[in-house]
Design an enzyme around this catalytic site. Structure first.
Site, PDB file in Angstrom:
ATOM      1  N   ASP A 123       0.855  -1.190   0.000  1.00  0.00           N
ATOM      2  CA  ASP A 123       0.000   0.000   0.000  1.00  0.00           C
ATOM      3  C   ASP A 123       0.888   1.236   0.000  1.00  0.00           C
ATOM      4  O   ASP A 123       2.088   1.156  -0.180  1.00  0.00           O
ATOM      5  CB  ASP A 123      -0.943  -0.013   1.210  1.00  0.00           C
ATOM      6  CG  ASP A 123      -0.165  -0.201   2.508  1.00  0.00           C
ATOM      7  OD1 ASP A 123       1.077  -0.077   2.500  1.00  0.00           O
ATOM      8  OD2 ASP A 123      -0.799  -0.479   3.535  1.00  0.00           O
ATOM      9  N   ASP A 124       0.287   2.384   0.213  1.00  0.00           N
ATOM     10  CA  ASP A 124       1.079   3.606   0.146  1.00  0.00           C
ATOM     11  C   ASP A 124       1.693   3.960   1.481  1.00  0.00           C
ATOM     12  O   ASP A 124       1.514   5.054   1.997  1.00  0.00           O
ATOM     13  CB  ASP A 124       0.200   4.764  -0.349  1.00  0.00           C
ATOM     14  CG  ASP A 124      -0.094   4.592  -1.819  1.00  0.00           C
ATOM     15  OD1 ASP A 124       0.795   4.102  -2.536  1.00  0.00           O
ATOM     16  OD2 ASP A 124      -1.197   4.935  -2.236  1.00  0.00           O
TER      17      ASP A 124
END
Ligand code: 6R9
Length: 726
Positions: free
Chosen positions: A596-597
C-alpha cells in the site's frame, strides 16, 4: 558439514502427514537442503543441542499441533505458565474473520480474569526472582547507569499505580505517555496495567496530537527533557505545544506528571503550568510500595498504539490483555531461545510496538533481565526548533559508533535485538578505522575497528525487526557483530499482530540471509493473488493470514468499520497484512515490503498521505505526491513531488520551509529527503496520481516508465524528468 547432514536427516524423517501443511511441503522434502545450496547458514551443533527447539522436526511437531488444535495448544501454555485469578469460559477462542459472515470479532480466553503486571512482577517474584535484575538502565552519557531488581521494580510500579489512583485514574481510563527510554517508561506501562488503565505511549507527540486524542485522556506522563547524543531535547515543550492544540478541540488534561530528568534539564529551567503540572519526584515516592491489583478480563483493553495508515488519520490499534500476554511471552521465549541466564537488549523505543512487546511485556513475563538504553539507539530527532538539520536518522554513535558494543560488553548482553536501519548505519561506520570525536575514547581505542575492539563474546542470539534486512546487512551482522556464531532472528510482524508472526527459531532452522523463514506456532500465513486466491509452492503475492492468533489486535479504537475495511475486506476470509511476500522453493518466506502507500523509513511507518497533507497545508504548496525511494541507511527515504501555488517561484528558502512544515506537523523523521519541484503531476483521467510513474522518476529508472498513455497530460512526465536534478 555434519550439522548440515543432521538437518537434512531430521527433515527427511518427518512423518508424511506433516506434508498437509502446504507451505512447508518443500522443506519437508528436504531436497533443496540436500542439494548443497550455499545460501544456507546453519546454527552450530552446540547451539542447536541446547536450544529450546533444536531441530526442524521438533518445530514441525509443535507447529502441527498448534494449527490442528489451536485451542488446546494455547490454553495449555496459558494455564501452565501464567496466573489467572479465574479461568476463562468454555471457549478458548471465539472468532469471525470473514466479513461475509458478519462483524469481525476476535476473542481469546474471554472470561479469564488476570492482570499482566501481576504476571510480569508478582508471579516472577513469588517464583524466586525477587533479587534478579529486572532492568539495567544505561544513560546517554557513558558511565552513568542504574538498575532495579524485580522486587524493587514492583515497589516503583506500585508507588506510581497508587499515585495514579489518587488522582482518579480508574480501570479503562486512557493515560498518555510521552517518555524517553528511562526506567520510568516501563514502570509507567506496568503501573497503568496494574490498575487496569489503558496506556497510549508515543514515540513523538506532534502538534497534530489533537487527532489522536479520541480516547479522552485526563493524564499525561512525560519528563522535562532528554539527552540524545550531544543534544538536549525539551520534551515538555513539545507536550505543552500539543496540549495547547488539543485544548482548542475541547480536550483538557487535568494532570501533566513530569519526571525531572536531571541530567538533561533542571527543574528551574523547565516551563511550568501551575495547577496542571506536577513533578513526579515530588509526589510518587510518597506513596506505598504495595498496591492491590485490578483484576481484568482477558479481553479488557491493555493499550492503544497509534500507527500510520495509508489514508491521513493515524490508526489507534487496540490490544487486549490475555491473548497479548500469552502471545508476547511465548514468541519472546522461542524466537530468542530464551534462557534464565540471558541478558537481553532491544534497542527499540517503547513508543513503538517493538518496545511494548519486546522491551516491556514479553521479556518481563519471562522474568528476563532487560537493558534499557536512554541514548540514541535507533533514530528520531524530535526537536521542534526551526533549524533544519537533515539528520533525522541517527545511529547510536555517541560518543562514537562503538557505543552499542560497549554496552553489550558492559552488561554481557546475550540477546541483541535491533533494526536493519541501525545495522546498516553501523555497517557503514563499523568497518572504518576509528575517526573519533571524543578524546577519552581515542586514547582508549587507538586504531581499532568500532566493532572488533569490543569482545562481544557474550552474544548468543541476534534479532532484526522493522523492515526486510538486506542480505549484505544480514551477513555483516552475522559475521562481524556475531562472530559467525549467533543465529539471527529476523522477526516479521506488525503493530497489529502484537507479536512475531514469521520468524526463525534459532537452533531449529538453517537460515537464509534476508528471509524471515517460517511462521511462528499457530500462525498460518497465506500468499494470495490479486483475486484473493491462495497460491501454493514457489510464488509471490500479497501476504495474508488465515485464522486468528492470541496476540492479534481486536479493533481500531473508535472505528471498527475502518478495521474491517482496511484489514479484512481486501481479501475476504483473511487478515490482510499490507505486505508483499514471496515463498521460495524451500518454503522460506521473503518479505518484499508494503504494497500500500506506506513508506518504511528506518523501520517506522509513514503514510504517504500523511506527508502529503502536511506539505499541502503549506500556503504556497498546491499539490504534493510522495513516494518512497531506496535509501542506503534508512531503508526507504521520502521523495516528495511538489506543485506550487501559481506564480510562486521555487527557492531554497521555500524548500526548507516545506520540510519544516512536515517536521512540525508529523515529526522530524517524516521530513522529505528530496523535494522535487513539479509544475504538474502525472494523473489518470479520473484524477488519480500515478505513483507508479513517480516512483520510477524518483529512482531515476527513466527507461522503465511503462505505459503512460492513460495519463491526462503525458507531457508532464517530460517536464518532471527535466527538473529531476535541478
Ligand atoms: C514490528 C513492526 C510493520 C511493517 C510490516 C512490514 C515491516 C517489520 C519486518 C518487516 C520485513 C521484517 N516489517 N518487520 N518487513 N521483515 N522482519 O515493525 O511493526 O511498525 O507496525 O511495522 O514493518 O512491512 O508490515 P510496525
Amino acid at each position: 558439514t555434519t550439522n548440515h547432514l543432521r538437518h537434512v536427516e531430521s527433515m527427511a524423517s518427518l512423518p508424511s502427514g506433516a506434508g498437509k501443511i502446504s507451505h512447508l511441503n518443500a522443506v519437508i522434502l528436504g531436497e533443496a537442503l540436500a542439494s548443497e545450496e550455499n545460501d544456507f547458514v546453519f546454527p552450530s551443533d552446540d547451539f542447536s543441542r541446547q536450544a529450546l527447539i533444536p531441530s526442524p522436526h521438533k518445530y514441525l511437531e509443535m507447529y502441527k499441533r498448534s494449527i490442528e488444535d489451536p485451542a488446546g495448544f494455547w490454553s495449555g501454555i496459558a494455564s501452565s505458565q501464567f496466573y489467572w485469578k479465574q479461568k476463562w469460559g468454555d471457549q478458548v477462542c471465539s472468532e469471525n474473520l470473514d466479513v461475509r459472515k458478519g462483524d469481525i470479532k476476535i476473542e481469546w480466553f474471554k472470561g479469564g480474569i488476570t492482570n499482566i503486571c501481576y504476571n510480569c512482577l508478582d508471579r516472577n517474584i513469588d517464583a524466586g526472582l525477587a533479587d534478579k535484575i529486572a532492568l539495567y538502565w544505561e544513560s546517554n552519557e557513558p558511565g552513568f547507569d542504574a538498575h532495579l531488581t524485580y522486587s524493587q521494580l514492583l515497589h516503583r510500579v506500585c508507588q506510581l499505580a497508587n499515585y495514579l489512583k489518587s488522582i482518579g485514574v480508574r480501570k479503562g481510563d486512557a493515560v498518555i505517555v510521552y517518555l524517553p527510554m528511562l526506567m520510568e517508561l516501563p514502570i509507567t506501562m506496568l503501573a497503568c496495567a496494574r490498575i487496569g488503565a489503558v496506556h497510549s505511549v508515543y514515540i513523538l507527540l506532534p502538534h497534530k496530537i489533537v487527532e489522536k486524542l479520541d480516547c479522552k485522556p485526563k493524564v499525561v506522563i512525560t519528563c522535562n527533557a532528554v539527552r540524545r547524543g550531544p543534544k538536549t531535547i525539551n520534551l515538555k515543550d513539545i507536550v505543552d505545544a500539543a496540549l495547547v492544540e488539543s485544548a482548542k478541540n475541547g480536550i483538557s488534561i487535568d494532570v501533566c506528571l513530569t519526571y525531572e530528568n536531571q541530567s538533561a534539564l533542571k527543574r528551574e529551567s523547565t516551563k511550568w503550568q501551575e495547577g496542571r503540572d506536577v513533578w513526579w519526584e515530588d509526589v510518587v515516592p510518597k506513596y506505598p510500595t504495595t498496591c492491590d491489583v485490578e483484576w481484568v478480563d482477558a479481553e479488557d483493553p491493555l493499550f492503544l498504539l497509534y500507527t500510520s495508515g495509508s489514508t491521513g488519520k493515524p490508526k489507534g490499534v487496540l490490544h487486549t490483555t490475555g491473548g497479548y500476554m500469552v502471545y508476547t511471552a511465548t514468541t519472546f521465549k522461542y524466537a530468542f531461545d530464551y534462557k534464565e541466564s540471558d541478558v537481553y537488549w532491544c534497542t527499540a523505543d517503547c513508543g513503538w510496538i517493538t518496545g511494548h512487546s519486546y522491551v516491556t511485556y514479553g521479556p518481563m513475563l519471562n522474568g528476563a533481565t532487560v537493558v534499557v538504553y536512554e541514548g540514541v539507539s535507533f533514530f528520531v530527532d524530535v526537536s521542534i526548533d526551526s533549524n533544519i538539520s537533515i539528520c533525522y536518522m541517527q545511529a547510536p554513535n555517541y560518543p562514537d559508533s562503538g557505543r552499542c558494543w560497549d554496552i553489550v560488553d558492559k552488561y554481557k548482553v546475550t540477546i541483541f535485538y535491533t533494526a536493519p536501519t541501525l545495522v546498516r548505519s553501523l555497517m557503514r561506520d563499523g568497518d572504518e578505522a576509528s575517526c573519533i570525536s571524543n578524546l577519552v575514547y581515542t586514547l582508549k581505542y587507538p586504531v581499532q575497528n568500532y566493532v572488533t575492539r569490543y569482545s562481544r563474546k557474550s552474544l548468543r542470539v541476534l534479532g532484526s525487526v522493522g523492515e526486510p534486512i538486506n542480505p549484505s546487512a544480514w551477513r555483516w551482522f552475522f559475521n562481524v557483530v556475531g562472530g559467525s556464531r549467533c543465529p539471527i532472528s529476523d522477526t516479521w510482524w506488525q503493530t497489529e499482530t502484537g507479536g512475531f508472526m514469521i520468524t526463525p527459531l534459532p537452533g531449529a532452522w538453517p537460515q537464509k540471509p534476508g528471509s524471515a523463514t517460517f511462521p511462528f506456532f499457530g500462525v498460518q500465513p497465506v500468499i494470495v493473488d490479486e483475486k484473493g486466491t491462495e497460491i501454493d509452492g514457489e510464488c509471490s503475492g500479497y501476504l495474508c493470514v488465515k485464522g486468528s492468533w492470541p496476540g492479534a489486535f481486536r479493533t481500531l479504537y473508535g472505528d471498527h468499520e475502518r478495521y474491517e475495511t482496511t484489514y479484512f475486506r481486501p481479501f475476504p476470509g483473511y487478515y490482510f497484512t499490507g505486505d508483499g511476500c514471496s515463498r521460495d522453493k524451500d518454503g522460506y518466506h521473503w518479505l518484499t515490503g508494503r504494497v500500500d502507500d506506506v513508506i518504511n523509513v528506518s523501520g517506522h511507518r509513514i503514510g504517504t498521505a500523511e506527508v502529503e497533507s502536511a506539505l499541502v497545508s503549506h500556503p504556497q504548496c498546491a499539490e504534493a505526491a510522495v513516494v518512497g525511494v531506496e535509501h542506503e541507511v534508512k531503508g526507504q527515504g521520502i521523495y516528495a513531488f511538489v506543485t506550487l501555488v501559481e506564480g510562486v517561484p521555487y527557492s531554497e528558502e521555500l524548500r526548507k520551509s516545506l520540510i519544516l512544515t512536515v517536521r512540525n506537523q508529523i515529526g522530524a523523521f517524516a521530513a522529505p529527503d528530496k523535494i522535487h519541484w513539479a509544475p504538474g503531476l502525472p494523473k489518470t483521467r479520473s484524477g488519480k496520481i500515478m505513483r507508479r510513474i513517480l516512483r520510477k522518476i524518483a529512482s531515476r529508472q527513466l527507461d522503465e516508465l511503462g505505459d503512460i498513455s492513460t495519463l491526462a497530460e503525458p507531457g508532464v512526465v517530460d517536464q518532471l524528468i527535466a527538473l529531476a536534478d535541478s
